[in-house]
Each structure stands twice: as C-alpha cells, then as structure tokens.
Design a protein around this motif. Structure first.
Motif, mmCIF file in Angstrom:
data_model
loop_
_atom_site.group_PDB
_atom_site.id
_atom_site.type_symbol
_atom_site.label_atom_id
_atom_site.label_comp_id
_atom_site.label_asym_id
_atom_site.label_seq_id
_atom_site.Cartn_x
_atom_site.Cartn_y
_atom_site.Cartn_z
ATOM 1 N N GLY A 130 18.884 40.335 29.416
ATOM 2 C CA GLY A 130 19.993 40.155 29.357
ATOM 3 C C GLY A 130 20.662 40.543 30.950
ATOM 4 O O GLY A 130 22.252 39.866 31.111
ATOM 5 N N ASP A 131 20.457 40.638 32.516
ATOM 6 C CA ASP A 131 20.730 40.032 32.881
ATOM 7 C C ASP A 131 21.285 38.877 33.467
ATOM 8 O O ASP A 131 21.667 38.329 34.069
ATOM 9 C CB ASP A 131 19.555 41.270 34.302
ATOM 10 C CG ASP A 131 19.757 42.246 34.616
ATOM 11 O OD1 ASP A 131 20.140 42.823 33.594
ATOM 12 O OD2 ASP A 131 18.078 42.411 34.994
ATOM 13 N N THR A 132 20.395 38.280 32.760
ATOM 14 C CA THR A 132 20.449 36.830 32.805
ATOM 15 C C THR A 132 21.463 36.498 32.097
ATOM 16 O O THR A 132 22.370 35.410 32.832
ATOM 17 C CB THR A 132 19.545 36.208 32.036
ATOM 18 O OG1 THR A 132 19.443 36.275 30.693
ATOM 19 C CG2 THR A 132 18.248 36.456 32.791
ATOM 20 N N LYS A 133 22.431 36.684 31.349
ATOM 21 C CA LYS A 133 23.739 36.366 31.285
ATOM 22 C C LYS A 133 24.328 36.336 31.635
ATOM 23 O O LYS A 133 25.742 37.951 32.501
ATOM 24 C CB LYS A 133 24.307 37.923 29.741
ATOM 25 C CG LYS A 133 25.731 36.497 28.803
ATOM 26 C CD LYS A 133 25.353 37.948 27.472
ATOM 27 C CE LYS A 133 26.273 37.451 26.664
ATOM 28 N NZ LYS A 133 26.707 38.108 25.435
ATOM 29 N N ALA A 134 25.662 35.433 32.276
ATOM 30 C CA ALA A 134 26.887 35.143 32.541
ATOM 31 C C ALA A 134 28.333 36.486 32.274
ATOM 32 O O ALA A 134 27.999 36.376 31.115
ATOM 33 C CB ALA A 134 27.174 33.723 32.634
ATOM 34 N N PRO A 135 28.768 37.128 33.852
ATOM 35 C CA PRO A 135 30.099 37.322 33.071
ATOM 36 C C PRO A 135 30.887 36.967 32.886
ATOM 37 O O PRO A 135 30.953 35.720 33.194
ATOM 38 C CB PRO A 135 29.784 38.307 34.778
ATOM 39 C CG PRO A 135 29.516 37.113 34.964
ATOM 40 C CD PRO A 135 28.576 36.139 35.142
ATOM 41 N N LEU A 136 31.936 36.888 31.100
ATOM 42 C CA LEU A 136 32.847 36.542 31.001
ATOM 43 C C LEU A 136 34.022 36.769 31.652
ATOM 44 O O LEU A 136 33.722 36.500 33.157
ATOM 45 C CB LEU A 136 33.362 37.337 29.808
ATOM 46 C CG LEU A 136 32.866 37.528 28.848
ATOM 47 C CD1 LEU A 136 33.068 38.181 27.856
ATOM 48 C CD2 LEU A 136 32.160 36.189 28.076
ATOM 49 N N SER A 137 34.041 35.040 32.145
ATOM 50 C CA SER A 137 35.013 34.254 33.611
ATOM 51 C C SER A 137 36.509 35.494 33.038
ATOM 52 O O SER A 137 37.879 34.989 33.661
ATOM 53 C CB SER A 137 35.205 33.100 33.502
ATOM 54 O OG SER A 137 35.801 32.713 32.205
ATOM 55 N N HIS A 138 37.281 35.989 31.999
ATOM 56 C CA HIS A 138 38.523 36.194 31.498
ATOM 57 C C HIS A 138 38.522 37.481 33.127
ATOM 58 O O HIS A 138 37.879 38.079 33.524
ATOM 59 C CB HIS A 138 38.530 36.271 30.160
ATOM 60 C CG HIS A 138 38.141 37.778 29.669
ATOM 61 N ND1 HIS A 138 38.017 39.019 29.977
ATOM 62 C CD2 HIS A 138 36.818 37.618 28.656
ATOM 63 C CE1 HIS A 138 37.518 39.547 29.646
ATOM 64 N NE2 HIS A 138 36.728 38.876 28.729
ATOM 65 N N PRO A 139 39.780 37.646 32.998
ATOM 66 C CA PRO A 139 40.107 38.238 33.395
ATOM 67 C C PRO A 139 40.674 39.732 33.709
ATOM 68 O O PRO A 139 41.056 40.686 34.771
ATOM 69 C CB PRO A 139 41.717 37.486 34.298
ATOM 70 C CG PRO A 139 42.778 36.813 33.287
ATOM 71 C CD PRO A 139 40.840 36.538 32.659
ATOM 72 N N ARG A 140 40.385 39.946 32.312
ATOM 73 C CA ARG A 140 40.901 41.414 32.387
ATOM 74 C C ARG A 140 40.260 41.938 30.603
ATOM 75 O O ARG A 140 39.975 40.988 30.591
ATOM 76 C CB ARG A 140 41.964 41.814 32.039
ATOM 77 C CG ARG A 140 42.816 41.031 31.623
ATOM 78 C CD ARG A 140 44.442 41.905 31.638
ATOM 79 N NE ARG A 140 45.127 40.771 30.713
ATOM 80 C CZ ARG A 140 45.360 40.896 29.496
ATOM 81 N NH1 ARG A 140 44.796 41.727 29.181
ATOM 82 N NH2 ARG A 140 45.807 40.109 28.772
ATOM 83 N N PRO A 141 39.706 43.377 30.461
ATOM 84 C CA PRO A 141 39.469 43.255 29.276
ATOM 85 C C PRO A 141 40.482 42.539 27.994
ATOM 86 O O PRO A 141 41.359 42.279 27.853
ATOM 87 C CB PRO A 141 38.836 45.153 28.863
ATOM 88 C CG PRO A 141 39.422 45.196 30.815
ATOM 89 C CD PRO A 141 39.653 43.676 31.524
#
Length: 505
Positions: free
Chosen positions: A236-247
């Motif tokens: 799971g640590d390999t999943k790139a974080p979403l690039s949107h600016p807020r939830p």
C-alpha cells in the motif's frame, strides 16, 4: 457411523509452517487425500510427507487437465466438474465406512484451493471441519519484509486471470494488492500494473518459504521463468497520493494559485447507458487524453485504466462536491473529465458542474460538455418509436425538489397530452412515487394509455415491457427502470412495438 472430513491447510511450502493442529490430524488420519497436477507429484503431499503415518490409506486426486485443451465435451469446466464429482465420490466411500479423511491443502483450504470443491460436495452429508493454514501471500510478504497495508489501507487480492482492463482498474483503485495465479498471465499482469501506475514498487515472489524461494522487482522478471508457485505483492505504501488540492468532502470551493500553470479545460462527458459500443468516438478520444476522471463510482469504473490516469470515484449524493474537485484540478492545469451515465446534460453531472462553477474562484475554467446517448433514446429505440413526436422528460426523484412541484409538472404534461419519459422512478427509500404518479396521470389519461418499461437496456439483464397505464404495477419498478408514458395517440403494432404518430403529437 459416518467418518469425519477434515480440510487441512499446510501453509505455503515450509513444513515448519504447518500448524500443530494440522500435524495432529494428519498423524491420526485413516485416509490422506491430496491433489496432484498432470504428470507431477503432489506438492501438498511433499509438504506433509514427514507427518503421514505408515499404513495410512492414500487417495491421490489427479487432475485430468490443468492448462491447454481437453477432449471433454464440456471443455475445461466440464472436465473439472466431472473430476471433482468423481473425487468426492471416492472420499464418500471412506466416510460412509466410518473413516477419518484428511484432505491436504496447500496454503489455506478455502483460499483459491481445490479442497473447497470437495467441501461443496461433502459438507452437507458428513461431519466436516476446516483447519486454516498460512496463505501463500502471508509468506510472500514476510519474504520481502515489506509492510503490505497500514491503518485504513484497503487490501485487494486479485487473480491474474482477470481481463487486463479490469485488473488495471482494480489495481488503480486499491491501496495494497496481492496478485495470484501468474504463470502464463504474467505479461498481462505487468501491463495492468503499468497502466495502473503500480509497477514501481511491485515485488515478485516465487516459491515463498520453500528452499528455492526468490524475489525481485516485477519489472526485472523474465516472463518465461514464471512458475505457478509465484505471486506479486503491491504494498500500500507504493500507491501515489492523489494530486487534487483538497479532500472531496469539503463543500466550499477554494481558489488555487495558477501562477506556475495554465488553467485547463474541464470536460463533462456522457458515457451512454451502459455498453461500450454506445460510447461515442468523440468521448473515447477525449478520455484517452485526460489525466483525471471524476464521477460516481459505477461510471468511473467504466473508464479503462491506463498509464497516467488517476481516478476519483465517489458516492451518489455529492455531485457538487465532485464538480468542485474537478474544477480545482482544472485550475491547477490538470486535464480532467467528469463522467456521467447516459448524457451528462440530462439529469447528469453537467448541471452540477455549472452550479459549482458559479463560484468566482472558477471563473477562468473553460467547460465543454460532450454529449452521450441518453437512456430515454435507447428505451424508445428498443420499444419502436414512442417519442416520435413532442415529448417531455422528468425525474421522479424528490431529493432536489419537492414532490408538490413534481406532481404539478406531471399534471401539466398530462394536460398537454405529451409523451412522458420518466427517470429515477423509484429507489429503496422512495417506494410510493410511481403509484402517486400513476394516480395523477390517470386523472388525465385513459387507462389503456401505452406505457413502456425499460430495465437495464443494453446490459445482459435487459428487459422491455409494453403495458398500459392502468395495468402498470408500481411494485415492479426500481432505479434500473426508465418509463415512457404514451400520449393519447400512442399505439402499438401487431408485434407489440410502441409508436406515436407525428400527426397526433
């Protein structure tokens, strides 16, 4: 007195990973059964060899086929079903004689294992117990010593036999993943990992816990060397974080600095009612070029996963929130498509996007709507030509407008003698609207008015019913249905097709 059946998990291969309970049962068994591949020795028996007592009855259950073709008239599935029936019958003879039967299973008996097919056929006839074993993926994660999932991460276990687009989609949507059943599927799996943006960090593990165990990055594996006893670990640590600016859950739009990027055009796209063949070439081309897809989860899931695409799926009642998310991404210069089923401008996301775009923060975002085939069109086409003249379209959902207004509009349409297409007729929480609408319409229309009920049109479960307004049964209508209520001139052919003459509409 009948004997007792045990499904005993042996773990992934190292005999020292056999549980104490499994060892005890093997040593006390009257019959030891195990599966074996074509032309191969049983791996399950090899793992348990030192525990099998002398003189015990052994039942080798050898598969008739594992890969390739078979002459069986039912094909692979038919050959295997017959094999499992015959194997269960062999074990039943011992159980009926009062013997204790232990079926050896690699890993865990009920995790992609052959024991479960014996269990399906025998558990309702004989006393049965399943003894869990260490699954192969647990040994594999221990081998690579990499945390698989943390805290609220989601773990998905996938067979490599899935179709490549579906495999890529699921890999993109999960945190951690285990991919089983490799071998010949390996090249396809690597392609799916690449499309999902998960190839970097994915680890290949072969024969976990066995003496010949090895592991290496998936990208470094020679596909020609991949055996059945292998799997892929995607931490799971390999999943790139979403690039949107807020939830997505934030309900108020915010401005995003665009000093270093140009604002991108926001596309709002209709995917049509279901089948891929009803997606327009324009939409296909547009989706092939965007970096982000935003929408209700079932619609996002219809967009093929590919390399460079990030998916933002959400629930069914946060339309404006996801519109703001898409607008924020466009402000950052990201190319974004908001997707809807059917046509995005007919009870879809287009209006929600324009509603969110009224915020001054989004004044510079250009919005373009790409049309899609609408549900009312495909239901009408299946039925014949019921909307061949003037018609109206309404939604019976009172989530965004009061029922009193819906009823007022129903009366106006009925008095105008228009054909009426009805979206969102019912749901689990809205169970009376169809009956209420029927009552209102019957105040102005004859009971023999033609009614078309289309359910899941374009999908495998498709059904079409042509009935009358008086005979319509509201209890049979749900959210999968679209209704077309005819005008006074709407009629049916001898073959049961519905159509509305142009001269009367």
């Amino acid at each position: 007195m009948s004997g007792r059946l045990y499904g005993v998990g042996l773990g992934p291969g190292d005999p020292e990973l056999i549980t104490l309970k499994a060892a005890r049962l093997i040593a006390a068994a009257d019959v030891i059964a195990f599966h074996a591949g074509v032309g191969k020795q049983s791996n399950a028996r090899r793992i348990a060899a030192d525990l099998i007592p002398d003189g015990v009855i052994e039942e080798e259950l050898r598969y008739p086929v594992t890969t390739g073709t078979t002459a069986h008239p039912g094909g692979y599935a038919g050959a295997m079903a017959e094999f499992y029936e015959e194997s269960a019958a062999r074990l039943a003879v011992h159980l009926e004689a009062g013997r204790t039967v232990v079926v050896l299973a690699e890993g865990d008996p009920l995790f992609y294992g052959s024991y479960m097919y014996m269990h399906d056929r025998l558990a309702d006839r004989f006393e049965t117990e399943v003894v869990p074993g260490v699954p192969a993926f647990a040994a594999a994660t221990a081998t690579v010593a990499s945390p698989l999932v943390r805290q609220t991460d989601v773990l998905t276990i996938l067979p490599g036999t899935l179709d490549e687009p579906e495999l890529a989609r699921r890999l993109a949507d999960t945190d951690g993943a285990i991919i089983m059943k490799l071998g010949r599927t390996f090249p396809k799996v690597v392609s799916a990992l690449r499309q999902a943006g998960r190839l970097d960090g994915a680890l290949y593990v072969e024969r976990a816990s066995m003496p010949e165990e090895r592991w290496l990055p998936v990208a470094d594996v020679d596909p020609e060397t991949v055996p059945y006893f292998s799997l892929i670990v995607v931490p799971g640590d390999t999943k790139a974080p979403l690039s949107h600016p807020r939830p997505l859950s934030l309900s108020k739009g915010i401005g995003v600095s665009t000093s270093s990027t140009s604002v991108a055009e926001l596309l709002v796209i209709g995917l049509g009612p279901g089948p891929d063949r009803w997606i327009t070439p324009e939409v296909t081309e547009a989706l092939a070029g965007v970096q982000h897809v935003v929408g209700y989860a079932p619609y996002v899931n219809r967009v093929p996963q590919r390399e460079g695409l990030t998916r933002h799926a959400s629930g069914n009642t946060v339309e404006v929130d996801r519109a703001r998310l898409a607008l924020d991404l466009a402000l950052k210069g990201e190319s974004v498509a908001v997707v809807s089923g059917g046509d995005a401008g007919i009870f879809g996301m287009a209006a929600a996007v324009f509603e969110a775009a009224e915020d001054d923060a989004y004044a510079d975002v250009p919005i373009r709507v790409l049309p899609g085939l609408s549900a009312v069109q495909v239901v009408a086409a299946r039925a014949g030509a019921p909307i061949g003249g003037d018609f109206a379209v309404m939604s019976l959902s009172d989530r965004l407008k009061p029922w009193a207004l819906i009823e007022k509009r129903l009366r106006a349409v009925a008095e105008a003698d228009l054909v009426l297409g009805i979206y969102n007729p019912a749901s689990r929480s809205r169970t009376t609207q169809v009956a209420d609408a029927q009552r209102v319409l019957l105040d102005h229309r004859a009971g023999d008015t033609v009614v078309v009920v289309g359910r899941d049109i374009g999908r495998d479960e498709e059904s079409l019913t042509v009935t009358t307004l008086a005979e319509l049964d509201p209890a049979t209508i749900d959210m999968k249905c679209l209704l077309i209520i005819g005008a006074s001139g709407t009629r049916t052919t001898a073959a049961g097709q519905a159509w509305t003459p142009r001269s009367t509409s």
